[in-house]
Design a protein around this motif. Structure first.
Motif, PDB file in Angstrom:
ATOM      1  N   ASP A  66       0.220   8.797   8.242  1.00  0.00           N
ATOM      2  CA  ASP A  66      -0.570   8.263   9.348  1.00  0.00           C
ATOM      3  C   ASP A  66      -0.719   6.741   9.263  1.00  0.00           C
ATOM      4  O   ASP A  66      -1.296   6.113  10.138  1.00  0.00           O
ATOM      5  CB  ASP A  66      -1.954   8.916   9.405  1.00  0.00           C
ATOM      6  CG  ASP A  66      -2.789   8.654   8.143  1.00  0.00           C
ATOM      7  OD1 ASP A  66      -2.360   7.861   7.279  1.00  0.00           O
ATOM      8  OD2 ASP A  66      -3.866   9.255   8.026  1.00  0.00           O
ATOM      9  N   ARG A  67      -0.222   6.148   8.161  1.00  0.00           N
ATOM     10  CA  ARG A  67      -0.210   4.703   7.916  1.00  0.00           C
ATOM     11  C   ARG A  67      -1.582   4.120   7.557  1.00  0.00           C
ATOM     12  O   ARG A  67      -1.679   2.935   7.253  1.00  0.00           O
ATOM     13  CB  ARG A  67       0.352   3.928   9.112  1.00  0.00           C
ATOM     14  CG  ARG A  67       1.837   4.118   9.365  1.00  0.00           C
ATOM     15  CD  ARG A  67       2.336   3.182  10.470  1.00  0.00           C
ATOM     16  NE  ARG A  67       3.797   3.216  10.557  1.00  0.00           N
ATOM     17  CZ  ARG A  67       4.465   4.096  11.290  1.00  0.00           C
ATOM     18  NH1 ARG A  67       3.802   5.010  11.972  1.00  0.00           N
ATOM     19  NH2 ARG A  67       5.789   4.051  11.309  1.00  0.00           N
ATOM     20  N   THR A  68      -2.638   4.915   7.616  1.00  0.00           N
ATOM     21  CA  THR A  68      -3.980   4.357   7.399  1.00  0.00           C
ATOM     22  C   THR A  68      -4.712   4.951   6.201  1.00  0.00           C
ATOM     23  O   THR A  68      -5.577   4.299   5.619  1.00  0.00           O
ATOM     24  CB  THR A  68      -4.856   4.560   8.646  1.00  0.00           C
ATOM     25  OG1 THR A  68      -4.936   5.970   8.950  1.00  0.00           O
ATOM     26  CG2 THR A  68      -4.268   3.821   9.841  1.00  0.00           C
ATOM     27  N   THR A  69      -4.386   6.163   5.815  1.00  0.00           N
ATOM     28  CA  THR A  69      -5.079   6.820   4.707  1.00  0.00           C
ATOM     29  C   THR A  69      -4.434   6.443   3.384  1.00  0.00           C
ATOM     30  O   THR A  69      -3.332   6.898   3.056  1.00  0.00           O
ATOM     31  CB  THR A  69      -5.065   8.358   4.871  1.00  0.00           C
ATOM     32  OG1 THR A  69      -5.583   8.711   6.150  1.00  0.00           O
ATOM     33  CG2 THR A  69      -5.902   9.020   3.777  1.00  0.00           C
ATOM     34  N   ASN A  70      -5.083   5.583   2.625  1.00  0.00           N
ATOM     35  CA  ASN A  70      -4.531   5.133   1.353  1.00  0.00           C
ATOM     36  C   ASN A  70      -4.515   6.259   0.326  1.00  0.00           C
ATOM     37  O   ASN A  70      -5.428   7.090   0.278  1.00  0.00           O
ATOM     38  CB  ASN A  70      -5.349   3.954   0.814  1.00  0.00           C
ATOM     39  CG  ASN A  70      -5.094   2.680   1.594  1.00  0.00           C
ATOM     40  OD1 ASN A  70      -3.958   2.302   1.824  1.00  0.00           O
ATOM     41  ND2 ASN A  70      -6.165   2.017   2.013  1.00  0.00           N
ATOM     42  N   LEU A  71      -3.485   6.257  -0.494  1.00  0.00           N
ATOM     43  CA  LEU A  71      -3.318   7.272  -1.532  1.00  0.00           C
ATOM     44  C   LEU A  71      -3.401   6.637  -2.914  1.00  0.00           C
ATOM     45  O   LEU A  71      -2.780   5.601  -3.161  1.00  0.00           O
ATOM     46  CB  LEU A  71      -1.969   7.969  -1.390  1.00  0.00           C
ATOM     47  CG  LEU A  71      -1.750   8.832  -0.148  1.00  0.00           C
ATOM     48  CD1 LEU A  71      -0.311   9.326  -0.100  1.00  0.00           C
ATOM     49  CD2 LEU A  71      -2.721  10.018  -0.131  1.00  0.00           C
ATOM     50  N   THR A  72      -4.160   7.271  -3.792  1.00  0.00           N
ATOM     51  CA  THR A  72      -4.156   6.898  -5.202  1.00  0.00           C
ATOM     52  C   THR A  72      -3.458   7.969  -6.033  1.00  0.00           C
ATOM     53  O   THR A  72      -3.135   7.756  -7.184  1.00  0.00           O
ATOM     54  CB  THR A  72      -5.593   6.705  -5.724  1.00  0.00           C
ATOM     55  OG1 THR A  72      -6.331   7.920  -5.530  1.00  0.00           O
ATOM     56  CG2 THR A  72      -6.278   5.564  -5.002  1.00  0.00           C
ATOM     57  N   GLN A 123       4.875  16.220  -1.521  1.00  0.00           N
ATOM     58  CA  GLN A 123       4.093  15.569  -0.472  1.00  0.00           C
ATOM     59  C   GLN A 123       4.858  14.384   0.108  1.00  0.00           C
ATOM     60  O   GLN A 123       5.488  13.607  -0.601  1.00  0.00           O
ATOM     61  CB  GLN A 123       2.746  15.086  -1.017  1.00  0.00           C
ATOM     62  CG  GLN A 123       1.852  14.427   0.033  1.00  0.00           C
ATOM     63  CD  GLN A 123       0.491  14.033  -0.515  1.00  0.00           C
ATOM     64  OE1 GLN A 123       0.088  14.498  -1.586  1.00  0.00           O
ATOM     65  NE2 GLN A 123      -0.224  13.190   0.210  1.00  0.00           N
ATOM     66  N   THR A 145       0.392   5.137   1.517  1.00  0.00           N
ATOM     67  CA  THR A 145      -0.486   5.883   2.408  1.00  0.00           C
ATOM     68  C   THR A 145       0.126   7.219   2.776  1.00  0.00           C
ATOM     69  O   THR A 145       1.290   7.500   2.476  1.00  0.00           O
ATOM     70  CB  THR A 145      -0.754   5.090   3.702  1.00  0.00           C
ATOM     71  OG1 THR A 145       0.473   5.028   4.458  1.00  0.00           O
ATOM     72  CG2 THR A 145      -1.244   3.674   3.416  1.00  0.00           C
ATOM     73  N   LYS A 146      -0.679   8.010   3.455  1.00  0.00           N
ATOM     74  CA  LYS A 146      -0.126   9.171   4.143  1.00  0.00           C
ATOM     75  C   LYS A 146       0.708   8.660   5.305  1.00  0.00           C
ATOM     76  O   LYS A 146       0.669   7.476   5.642  1.00  0.00           O
ATOM     77  CB  LYS A 146      -1.246  10.077   4.653  1.00  0.00           C
ATOM     78  CG  LYS A 146      -2.038  10.774   3.554  1.00  0.00           C
ATOM     79  CD  LYS A 146      -3.059  11.733   4.146  1.00  0.00           C
ATOM     80  CE  LYS A 146      -3.803  12.485   3.059  1.00  0.00           C
ATOM     81  NZ  LYS A 146      -4.807  13.437   3.627  1.00  0.00           N
ATOM     82  N   SER A 183       0.847  -1.202   0.000  1.00  0.00           N
ATOM     83  CA  SER A 183       0.000   0.000   0.000  1.00  0.00           C
ATOM     84  C   SER A 183       0.875   1.242   0.000  1.00  0.00           C
ATOM     85  O   SER A 183       2.051   1.196   0.378  1.00  0.00           O
ATOM     86  CB  SER A 183      -0.935   0.020   1.216  1.00  0.00           C
ATOM     87  OG  SER A 183      -0.188   0.100   2.417  1.00  0.00           O
TER      88      SER A 183
END
Length: 386
Positions: free
Chosen positions: A53-59, A65, A50-51, A48
């Motif tokens: 924060d380890r939980t917000t997935n990024l596409t 950034q 993510t940001k 994966s």
């Protein structure tokens, strides 16, 4: 007896501790974490992105950034690429199961919308669209900067498109200008001391913009005046020879000063005139034109907390709100080109001399005026970045 009891108690405590630690295989020590973070045993995988924060997935992600790449066997890192642009690993934090790294602030050559991680044991890729901001170029800060003077080209994202001191080449009518400095929003230059003619085209070329960008210099267009005669504000006309006048940049200009206006007062003795329009294109396509003029405010007297109200044929056509918006016009004693949409400001123009134009200041707080305006004109809109 007491000593024997204490000895037995200590043995039981030690036995319990040994039993717990020998049975608990999940106990993690610092040395174990360090070992796991440094050693990969197989080709990398990416599970994966993510940001941090380890939980917000990024596409998708923006330039600069900070992103987290999660997976396995990510240590022993050789490179991380976003599209075909390689990240600076000196800015990366790397463990076997995650990489934290900023997206490089560079234009890609080949857009793949992929992240590629390469280690000593292999390569892994994952989908990630990188958003590249568009180049914005406003033009010259002062379109009437005198030959030999310093001015700037303003906009945004200059660094990405190599509009920098090192890479940008700027010419005025074919004569090369000196580039002094640059950053994300400005490029500071010296106007050539000698240029082919008063009105010229400025050309800006960089490795990312080989075809160049063009902008006008000292382009007069349609003058909003008749022979520098005003029926409102004539008393402020000057050639720059009076005490306190700024340096003239295009002949006669208006220096409004020593005027005090109370809260919600009204002052319209600034620039009132009627002017002829014979150009059919201006009459029929005013929406394709800008109203431009150069403004110079004394540093302690900005135009702020006020309405600037424009009128045509003695009816208010546009209110420039510098009160509610919090916007402040302060040029700190320098000339700055102001650009407004002509259709929005003037509404409609008429043939011959039937265009009665003026503007007034309506402040929300008491003000003392000290500003100058020069070269009020209508100029065809010419997008710099196509």
């Amino acid at each position: 007896m007491k000593a024997t009891y204490n000895a037995i108690r200590m043995c039981l405590v030690l036995l319990t501790a040994v039993t717990l630690f020998s049975c608990n295989k999940d106990v993690v020590t610092y040395d174990k974490i360090k070992k796991e973070s440094e050693v990969s045993t197989a080709p990398p995988t990416i599970t994966s992105i993510t940001k941090v924060d380890r939980t917000t997935n990024l596409t998708e992600a923006d330039l600069s950034q900070l992103v987290m790449i999660q997976g396995t066997n990510l240590s022993g890192l050789k490179s991380v690429k976003f599209n075909d642009v390689e990240a600076d690993l000196k800015q990366a934090y790397v463990k076997t199961k995650e990489i934290v790294v900023p997206v490089p602030r560079l234009l890609p050559g080949d857009v793949t919308n992929k992240v590629t991680v390469t280690t000593a044991l292999g390569t892994a890729t994952a989908d990630l669209k990188i958003n590249v901001p568009a180049l914005k170029v406003n033009g010259l800060y002062n379109e009437f900067a005198l030959p030999g003077d310093t001015t700037t080209i303003t906009g945004d994202n200059f660094d990405i498109y190599k509009i920098t001191k090192e890479d940008a080449k700027v010419s005025f009518g074919g004569t090369q200008a000196t580039v002094l400095s640059g950053d994300q929003k400005t490029l500071t230059i010296i106007v050539p001391a000698s240029i082919p003619r008063a009105e010229a085209v400025v050309n800006l070329v960089t490795p990312e913009l080989p075809d160049g960008l063009k902008m006008n210099y000292r382009h007069l267009g349609q003058i909003v005046n008749i022979q520098n005669k005003l029926w409102a504000g004539e008393q402020w006309q000057t050639n720059g020879g009076n005490l306190g006048d700024p340096k003239p940049i295009n002949g006669t200009f208006s220096h409004i000063h020593g005027v005090s206006i109370g809260q919600w007062g009204w002052y319209d003795q600034i620039h009132g005139c009627n002017f002829p329009v014979t150009d059919a294109d201006i009459l029929n396509h005013l929406d394709q034109y800008d109203l431009k003029f150069e403004l110079n405010t004394e540093k302690d007297h900005p135009l702020s907390q006020m309405f600037i109200k424009f009128s045509m044929r003695f009816s208010i056509t546009y209110e420039w709100n510098l009160y509610d918006s919090g916007e402040s016009l302060n040029t700190y004693g320098n000339w700055q080109t102001i650009t407004l949409d002509a259709k929005k400001v003037m509404g409609q123009l008429y043939p011959n001399n039937d265009n009665f134009f003026y503007f007034a200041i309506n402040p929300g707080v008491p003000v003392n005026l000290d500003f100058s305006i020069s070269s009020m004109r209508l100029v065809k809109k010419e997008p710099i970045v196509k």
